[in-house]
Design a protein around this motif. Structure first.
Motif, PDB file in Angstrom:
ATOM      1  N   ALA A 271       0.837  -1.209   0.000  1.00 18.55           N
ATOM      2  CA  ALA A 271       0.000   0.000   0.000  1.00 18.55           C
ATOM      3  C   ALA A 271       0.867   1.252   0.000  1.00 18.55           C
ATOM      4  O   ALA A 271       0.596   2.213  -0.739  1.00 18.55           O
ATOM      5  CB  ALA A 271      -0.926  -0.014   1.218  1.00 18.55           C
ATOM      6  N   LEU A 272       1.924   1.258   0.805  1.00 15.07           N
ATOM      7  CA  LEU A 272       2.820   2.410   0.826  1.00 15.07           C
ATOM      8  C   LEU A 272       3.541   2.555  -0.510  1.00 15.07           C
ATOM      9  O   LEU A 272       3.804   3.670  -0.972  1.00 15.07           O
ATOM     10  CB  LEU A 272       3.827   2.255   1.962  1.00 15.07           C
ATOM     11  N   GLY A 273       3.846   1.431  -1.132  1.00 12.61           N
ATOM     12  CA  GLY A 273       4.482   1.493  -2.444  1.00 12.61           C
ATOM     13  C   GLY A 273       3.570   2.103  -3.492  1.00 12.61           C
ATOM     14  O   GLY A 273       4.024   2.819  -4.382  1.00 12.61           O
ATOM     15  N   ARG A 274       2.272   1.855  -3.396  1.00  9.83           N
ATOM     16  CA  ARG A 274       1.345   2.375  -4.401  1.00  9.83           C
ATOM     17  C   ARG A 274       1.143   3.885  -4.278  1.00  9.83           C
ATOM     18  O   ARG A 274       0.693   4.511  -5.240  1.00  9.83           O
ATOM     19  CB  ARG A 274       0.001   1.655  -4.289  1.00  9.83           C
ATOM     20  N   VAL A 275       1.435   4.428  -3.101  1.00 10.30           N
ATOM     21  CA  VAL A 275       1.339   5.890  -2.954  1.00 10.30           C
ATOM     22  C   VAL A 275       2.724   6.520  -3.001  1.00 10.30           C
ATOM     23  O   VAL A 275       2.906   7.676  -2.627  1.00 10.30           O
ATOM     24  CB  VAL A 275       0.604   6.266  -1.650  1.00 10.30           C
ATOM     25  N   SER A 276       3.707   5.734  -3.452  1.00 13.10           N
ATOM     26  CA  SER A 276       5.097   6.204  -3.610  1.00 13.10           C
ATOM     27  C   SER A 276       5.725   6.625  -2.290  1.00 13.10           C
ATOM     28  O   SER A 276       6.611   7.497  -2.256  1.00 13.10           O
ATOM     29  CB  SER A 276       5.155   7.373  -4.607  1.00 13.10           C
ATOM     30  N   GLY A 277       5.292   6.029  -1.192  1.00 10.32           N
ATOM     31  CA  GLY A 277       5.926   6.263   0.101  1.00 10.32           C
ATOM     32  C   GLY A 277       5.582   7.613   0.703  1.00 10.32           C
ATOM     33  O   GLY A 277       4.542   8.211   0.416  1.00 10.32           O
ATOM     34  N   LEU A 278       6.493   8.108   1.564  1.00 12.06           N
ATOM     35  CA  LEU A 278       6.285   9.360   2.290  1.00 12.06           C
ATOM     36  C   LEU A 278       7.059  10.495   1.621  1.00 12.06           C
ATOM     37  O   LEU A 278       8.053  10.273   0.927  1.00 12.06           O
ATOM     38  CB  LEU A 278       6.734   9.214   3.740  1.00 12.06           C
ATOM     39  N   GLN A 279       6.607  11.729   1.852  1.00  9.40           N
ATOM     40  CA  GLN A 279       7.337  12.891   1.367  1.00  9.40           C
ATOM     41  C   GLN A 279       8.595  13.092   2.215  1.00  9.40           C
ATOM     42  O   GLN A 279       8.526  13.199   3.437  1.00  9.40           O
ATOM     43  CB  GLN A 279       6.457  14.140   1.438  1.00  9.40           C
ATOM     44  N   ASP A 280       9.736  13.164   1.564  1.00  7.21           N
ATOM     45  CA  ASP A 280      11.021  13.175   2.268  1.00  7.21           C
ATOM     46  C   ASP A 280      11.153  14.341   3.242  1.00  7.21           C
ATOM     47  O   ASP A 280      11.628  14.170   4.367  1.00  7.21           O
ATOM     48  CB  ASP A 280      12.165  13.216   1.264  1.00  7.21           C
ATOM     49  N   PHE A 281      10.768  15.544   2.867  1.00  6.77           N
ATOM     50  CA  PHE A 281      11.032  16.719   3.688  1.00  6.77           C
ATOM     51  C   PHE A 281       9.817  17.184   4.486  1.00  6.77           C
ATOM     52  O   PHE A 281       9.901  18.162   5.221  1.00  6.77           O
ATOM     53  CB  PHE A 281      11.521  17.870   2.798  1.00  6.77           C
ATOM     54  N   ARG A 282       8.700  16.508   4.351  1.00  3.00           N
ATOM     55  CA  ARG A 282       7.498  16.931   5.053  1.00  3.00           C
ATOM     56  C   ARG A 282       6.998  15.902   6.052  1.00  3.00           C
ATOM     57  O   ARG A 282       6.523  16.250   7.121  1.00  3.00           O
ATOM     58  CB  ARG A 282       6.398  17.224   4.023  1.00  3.00           C
ATOM     59  N   ALA A 283       7.104  14.628   5.722  1.00  3.07           N
ATOM     60  CA  ALA A 283       6.510  13.585   6.552  1.00  3.07           C
ATOM     61  C   ALA A 283       7.380  13.261   7.756  1.00  3.07           C
ATOM     62  O   ALA A 283       8.609  13.338   7.701  1.00  3.07           O
ATOM     63  CB  ALA A 283       6.292  12.324   5.726  1.00  3.07           C
TER      64      ALA A 283
END
Length: 373
Positions: A271-283
């Motif tokens: 599921a995380l892969g389908r949303v391309s993971g987390l935003q590097d500088f925000r999450a």
């Protein structure tokens, strides 16, 4: 999502030290497996409809094959051949070099088995055929014609099988009744005979109804696992229908919105892969939360039981720490469910209770949120 309503991980944990916050259970994903929801297990056709089960008081090895015995509504083709000199069904015989000629032969009009379970045959009268094989019917007619016709030979063929059939409905090209033959049609045979599923295979569920038993499972699983492609029985109803599953992603994920997934299921890692993971500088990698309705009466490792709320299910928040390497192993086995809400927190933003108030007013019924355990 606006940062004015986003929760920080520290506020989540600070307000849930006791494990319960406003009637909502908060559970870390890295805790003992007893606290985590078990993976979904679809019922198996092979277990629900075993081919060796008793039917009609007979074990499987003693049962007749579908379509082997004639039933009410079936159509029969009956041919009577009378040895020379034929007296009822033809002219006298002639002896030729190639053998006996002139034997009487009569193909009777197609006969439909009525509600009485019998068909009419000239000079034989009403002949009971329901529940008999074509060979037994031929023998019965020949016996009735004995003494009237000269050495009668009878051939009986099943033209249209209406009694031993299954019904295929739902998302198929053409809903229809599919006759069963002694060869033994299976689930996929029936669906193929109806023109195949009209929806994508990975979104389609197939359901078998046999008497009081109703069992459904993903069509993709039936295709991949031959054991689930069970033999059908007369009267079965095979239904195919699209079932679209999805979860929602909000917050500091690389992609937000509703994400569909196949009926066979999807893990948290995928599921995380389908949303391309987390935003590097925000999450905040320690601030991944999954909001879910769990089934009631779930017993936890600490002995407590999640009781049924006003909505019938229990609101639970699973906290996922992506900084913990063990989480990545758990995420490969943690299964998403239809309707899950996945929220990725921003780093160092506003109070969790503000965010929770928004969720409570839009997703969780207030009565269930306020209900204690």
């Amino acid at each position: 999502m606006s940062t004015s309503v986003g929760p920080s991980p520290s506020r989540v944990m600070a307000t849930s030290d006791a494990g319960v916050m406003d009637g909502v259970r908060v559970i870390d994903l890295d805790v003992s497996p007893e606290l985590l929801p078990p993976p979904r297990r679809w019922p198996q056709f092979s277990q629900a409809f075993p081919e060796r089960e008793m039917a009609g008081g007979k074990p499987a090895q003693e049962q007749d094959a579908p379509g082997e015995r004639v039933g009410i509504g079936d159509s029969l083709s009956i041919t009577v051949i009378e040895a020379p000199p034929a007296t009822l069904f033809g002219a006298g015989a002639m002896l030729t070099e190639s053998g006996l000629a002139g034997a009487g032969s009569q193909a009777l009009p197609e006969r439909v088995v009525g509600r009485s379970g019998a068909v009419f045959v000239p000079f034989a009268g009403q002949v009971a055929v329901a529940g008999l094989t074509t060979e037994e019917i031929a023998q019965s007619i020949a016996a009735r014609l004995s003494g009237k016709a000269h050495l009668p030979q009878v051939s009986v063929a099943l033209v249209r099988n209406q009694a031993s059939a299954v019904t295929v409905v739902g998302d198929v090209a053409e809903a229809r009744r599919v006759p069963l033959t002694p060869g033994g049609e299976r689930v996929l045979d029936a669906i193929a005979a109806a023109g195949g599923a009209s929806q994508p295979v990975h979104e389609t569920l197939v359901q078998i109804t046999r008497g009081p038993r109703v069992v459904a499972m993903p069509l993709d699983t039936v295709i991949r696992d031959p054991a689930q492609n069970v033999r059908l029985r007369p009267g079965d109803v095979v239904s195919t229908f699209a079932r679209r599953y999805s979860f929602t992603v909000l917050g500091a994920a690389a992609k937000s919105g509703e994400v569909p997934f196949e009926a066979t299921g999807i893990t948290l890692a995928r599921a995380l892969g389908r949303v391309s993971g987390l935003q590097d500088f925000r999450a905040d990698p320690r601030g991944l939360f999954l909001f879910r309705w769990e089934e009631p009466d779930k017993r936890l490792a600490d002995g407590r039981v999640l009781h049924r709320g006003d909505a019938g299910r229990i609101p639970v928040i699973y906290r996922i720490d992506m900084k913990d390497p063990a989480t990545y192993f758990l995420a490969q086995n943690f299964e998403m469910r239809d309707g899950d809400l996945l929220y990725v927190a921003n780093s160092g933003i506003s109070e969790f209770r503000q965010f929770f108030a928004v969720i409570a007013s839009t997703v969780l019924p207030v009565a269930a949120v306020r209900n204690g355990f």
